[in-house]
Design a protein around this motif. Structure first.
Motif, mmCIF file in Angstrom:
data_model
loop_
_atom_site.group_PDB
_atom_site.id
_atom_site.type_symbol
_atom_site.label_atom_id
_atom_site.label_comp_id
_atom_site.label_asym_id
_atom_site.label_seq_id
_atom_site.Cartn_x
_atom_site.Cartn_y
_atom_site.Cartn_z
ATOM 1 N N TYR A 388 0.938 -0.806 -0.307
ATOM 2 C CA TYR A 388 -0.542 -0.040 0.053
ATOM 3 C C TYR A 388 0.790 1.033 0.043
ATOM 4 O O TYR A 388 0.058 2.278 -0.144
ATOM 5 C CB TYR A 388 -0.988 -0.084 1.046
ATOM 6 N N GLY A 389 1.956 0.970 0.329
ATOM 7 C CA GLY A 389 2.963 2.264 0.257
ATOM 8 C C GLY A 389 3.241 2.921 1.344
ATOM 9 O O GLY A 389 2.878 2.890 2.770
ATOM 10 N N THR A 390 3.999 3.647 2.111
ATOM 11 C CA THR A 390 4.399 3.786 2.819
ATOM 12 C C THR A 390 3.362 5.362 3.442
ATOM 13 O O THR A 390 2.821 6.166 2.080
ATOM 14 C CB THR A 390 6.449 4.949 3.358
ATOM 15 N N THR A 391 3.166 5.841 4.903
ATOM 16 C CA THR A 391 3.256 7.265 5.404
ATOM 17 C C THR A 391 3.488 7.695 6.338
ATOM 18 O O THR A 391 4.663 6.532 6.227
ATOM 19 C CB THR A 391 1.753 6.617 5.477
ATOM 20 N N PRO A 392 3.297 8.583 7.048
ATOM 21 C CA PRO A 392 4.362 9.649 8.567
ATOM 22 C C PRO A 392 3.611 8.413 9.038
ATOM 23 O O PRO A 392 5.102 7.813 10.535
ATOM 24 C CB PRO A 392 3.043 10.203 8.108
ATOM 25 N N ASN A 393 2.627 7.547 9.740
ATOM 26 C CA ASN A 393 3.141 7.160 10.918
ATOM 27 C C ASN A 393 2.987 5.800 10.507
ATOM 28 O O ASN A 393 3.878 5.082 11.106
ATOM 29 C CB ASN A 393 1.037 6.619 10.316
ATOM 30 N N ASN A 394 3.093 4.285 9.162
ATOM 31 C CA ASN A 394 3.513 3.754 9.239
ATOM 32 C C ASN A 394 5.175 3.854 9.006
ATOM 33 O O ASN A 394 6.052 2.556 9.301
ATOM 34 C CB ASN A 394 3.404 2.495 8.003
ATOM 35 N N THR A 395 5.994 4.640 8.419
ATOM 36 C CA THR A 395 7.171 4.873 8.350
ATOM 37 C C THR A 395 7.436 5.005 9.967
ATOM 38 O O THR A 395 8.610 4.578 10.000
ATOM 39 C CB THR A 395 8.110 6.335 7.737
ATOM 40 N N ALA A 396 6.771 6.051 10.780
ATOM 41 C CA ALA A 396 7.579 6.037 12.016
ATOM 42 C C ALA A 396 7.778 4.684 12.934
ATOM 43 O O ALA A 396 8.164 4.472 13.816
ATOM 44 C CB ALA A 396 7.131 7.637 12.899
ATOM 45 N N ALA A 397 6.150 3.932 12.778
ATOM 46 C CA ALA A 397 6.050 2.552 13.840
ATOM 47 C C ALA A 397 7.299 1.888 13.051
ATOM 48 O O ALA A 397 8.028 1.360 13.733
ATOM 49 C CB ALA A 397 4.837 2.839 13.270
ATOM 50 N N LEU A 398 7.506 1.757 11.458
ATOM 51 C CA LEU A 398 8.523 1.166 11.364
ATOM 52 C C LEU A 398 10.426 0.895 11.662
ATOM 53 O O LEU A 398 10.513 0.243 12.205
ATOM 54 C CB LEU A 398 8.995 1.041 9.697
ATOM 55 N N VAL A 438 20.557 6.666 20.852
ATOM 56 C CA VAL A 438 19.211 6.357 18.832
ATOM 57 C C VAL A 438 18.076 6.727 19.290
ATOM 58 O O VAL A 438 17.652 6.711 18.391
ATOM 59 C CB VAL A 438 19.897 4.499 19.300
ATOM 60 N N PHE A 439 18.071 6.664 20.522
ATOM 61 C CA PHE A 439 15.779 6.638 20.654
ATOM 62 C C PHE A 439 15.668 7.835 20.479
ATOM 63 O O PHE A 439 15.220 8.469 20.012
ATOM 64 C CB PHE A 439 15.780 6.033 22.246
ATOM 65 N N ALA A 440 16.537 8.994 20.856
ATOM 66 C CA ALA A 440 16.975 10.316 21.227
ATOM 67 C C ALA A 440 17.358 11.200 19.701
ATOM 68 O O ALA A 440 16.067 11.570 19.110
ATOM 69 C CB ALA A 440 18.065 10.696 21.338
ATOM 70 N N VAL A 441 17.584 10.818 18.630
ATOM 71 C CA VAL A 441 17.720 10.856 17.614
ATOM 72 C C VAL A 441 16.775 10.482 16.531
ATOM 73 O O VAL A 441 16.343 11.305 15.857
ATOM 74 C CB VAL A 441 18.844 10.334 16.964
ATOM 75 N N TRP A 442 16.084 9.122 17.002
ATOM 76 C CA TRP A 442 15.022 8.611 16.071
ATOM 77 C C TRP A 442 13.997 9.733 16.573
ATOM 78 O O TRP A 442 12.619 10.091 15.911
ATOM 79 C CB TRP A 442 15.256 7.550 16.586
ATOM 80 N N MET A 443 13.621 10.201 18.029
ATOM 81 C CA MET A 443 12.579 10.872 18.080
ATOM 82 C C MET A 443 12.885 11.868 17.445
ATOM 83 O O MET A 443 11.763 13.180 16.795
ATOM 84 C CB MET A 443 12.385 10.637 19.491
ATOM 85 N N TRP A 444 14.270 12.450 17.364
ATOM 86 C CA TRP A 444 13.590 14.386 16.779
ATOM 87 C C TRP A 444 13.850 13.614 15.573
ATOM 88 O O TRP A 444 13.235 15.019 14.172
ATOM 89 C CB TRP A 444 15.456 15.057 16.944
ATOM 90 N N VAL A 445 14.001 13.006 15.070
ATOM 91 C CA VAL A 445 13.593 12.494 13.332
ATOM 92 C C VAL A 445 12.573 12.504 12.757
ATOM 93 O O VAL A 445 11.658 12.987 11.852
ATOM 94 C CB VAL A 445 14.937 11.255 13.267
ATOM 95 N N VAL A 446 12.016 11.861 13.744
ATOM 96 C CA VAL A 446 10.515 11.987 14.027
ATOM 97 C C VAL A 446 9.572 12.738 13.876
ATOM 98 O O VAL A 446 8.723 13.650 13.225
ATOM 99 C CB VAL A 446 9.539 11.135 14.350
#
Length: 457
Positions: A388-398, A438-446
């Motif tokens: 179905y393709g990517t969305t902001p939600n499923n990309t963040a969850a992935l 790593v957790f901190a960087v991903w939160m800021w990326v989202v």
């Protein structure tokens, strides 16, 4: 610690040890004196047996255990005095200790008042709680966490460079929450509202570790601080709920409604101030509530392990796939975050020198079960994204599941090695503290990267 045999050198070592002990806020001067008496008695007994003074000193210190263990023991034995110190500064012991407690209390009151007033500032510009829109949803953490970080930075005597970094990171959070052209019903605004508080909490962690940002021990202290802060905040919230019930009932009894005051003043201002107050309580009374949180982890670790194992068995028996719709993704991410939280806090509260036991095996079962569930969710998610393709939600969850998968996978291996007596416990601590950025960087990326990448939809 270098120890030599002369009496002067031995006294120097006693002086260093005493200074180290007195750094703990739980232990006043009389406590340090009592501990030193025990240490001296132990040294005397060992030297009487024929040991050299340096050997006797090192063995005696080792017998007394770690300083955290000593402070927790004193907190339990003198809990009545500690709680009196919390409310009555006059009972806090020597003059220096009382002055420090008083300064911390004043700083906390200033920061708590600042947080309480901050959430009312938007009303001066026409932004009210009952207005339509997501302003408060995306900005709520910005009203209080900067004040908590400010209190911690002040208490740590943080340098100007670190303070500038803190201000810059909070300003970045303000930009991400308010300057992006996101619609109120977009996925991006939901991602910002849910991930920005976590990203800012890591900024609070930076204020907590202050100039020891590279120290694994200080990072583990922040994990312990986070768990104790959460326990205090929940207790404050429960007390606030009781206060609201009584306030409503008493004013209703005389024909006056308190609903507007509760809705527009007590709840928002009290909630913002409580975040700072909880942080101050942890700092002021380290070692008292610390006895509660490890008990909770030992209670819920086996329960969650049973639930996750039951889920895996049910999944295998039904041969059904995992539904990865948005609501379920949030639920699985929350479940994995809770598992990680249980693991982190149990690690922070554990004595690294304690022998392996049944609880370590239960932790391994919990982590492996969470790892398998995470892998199944990722497998299903990648199939859905390919279809179905990517969305902001499923990309963040992935991304979150990948980050968690890497952490849990290596944590499971280290726990397995520890249970099999092939590795020591400190390796587990180092892995978790090293992985925090790593957790901190991903939160800021989202918060900052995904919205523009998906054109703010």
């Amino acid at each position: 610690m270098t120890v030599t045999n002369g009496p002067d050198e031995l006294e120097s070592q006693f002086a260093q040890w005493r200074e180290y002990v007195r750094r703990r806020p739980e232990l006043i001067a009389s406590d340090a004196d009592e501990l030193e008496d025990h240490l001296r008695d132990s040294v005397d007994e060992l030297t009487a047996l024929g040991l050299r003074p340096d050997e006797a000193f090192l063995i005696a210190v080792k017998r007394m255990g770690g300083l955290d263990d000593l402070s927790r023991e004193f907190a339990r034995e003198h809990s009545e005095r500690l709680w009196k110190q919390l409310m009555f500064l006059g009972d806090s012991g020597d003059t220096a200790t009382k002055a420090t407690l008083r300064r911390d209390l004043i700083a906390m009151l200033v920061c708590a008042a600042g947080a309480a007033l901050s959430i009312k500032v938007p009303a001066l510009f026409g932004q009210h709680f009952d207005d339509e829109g997501t302003f408060y949803e995306t900005n709520v953490a910005l009203f209080t966490l900067p004040w908590l970080a400010g209190f911690l930075a002040w208490r740590r005597r943080a340098g100007l460079r670190l303070c500038a970094v803190l201000v810059a990171l909070f300003a970045l959070g303000v930009a991400g929450a308010n300057f992006y052209p996101v619609a109120d019903d977009s996925q991006s605004v939901n991602l910002i509202g849910s991930h920005l508080p976590i990203a800012l909490w890591f900024v609070v962690g930076l204020a907590y570790v202050s100039d020891e940002v590279r120290s694994s021990r200080r990072r583990m202290d922040f994990i312990r601080f986070s768990g104790e802060w959460f326990v205090y905040l929940v207790l404050i919230a429960l007390g606030g709920g009781v206060l609201i019930v009584f306030l409503t009932s008493t004013f209703d009894a005389i024909g006056l409604g308190a609903d507007d005051f509760i809705t527009y003043w007590l709840v928002p201002c009290g909630g913002m101030a409580a975040v700072v107050v909880a942080g101050w309580l942890v700092e002021a009374k380290q070692g008292v509530i610390e006895n509660i949180a490890p008990v909770l982890t030992r209670l819920f670790t086996p329960l969650f392990a049973v639930v996750l194992l039951a889920f895996l068995v049910a999944t295998g028996l039904t041969h059904g796939g995992i539904d990865v719709e948005r609501e379920n993704l949030v639920m699985f991410d929350l479940l994995l975050a809770i598992v990680l939280g249980l693991l982190l806090y149990s690690i922070s509260a554990r004595n690294p020198l304690a022998p392996r036991g049944t609880f370590d095996v239960l932790q391994l079962v919990l982590v492996v079960s969470a790892l398998v569930i995470d892998a199944l969710v990722l497998l299903t998610m990648t199939g859905r994204i390919a279809e179905y393709g990517t969305t902001p939600n499923n990309t963040a969850a992935l991304g979150e599941n990948i980050v968690l998968l890497a952490n849990l996978a290596w944590a499971a291996w280290l726990l397995f090695s520890f249970v099999r007596r092939r590795a020591g416990f400190p390796a587990i601590e180092r892995w978790q503290t090293t992985y925090l950025p790593v957790f901190a960087v991903w939160m800021w990326v989202v918060v900052l990267v995904l919205p523009p990448v998906f054109n703010f939809r």
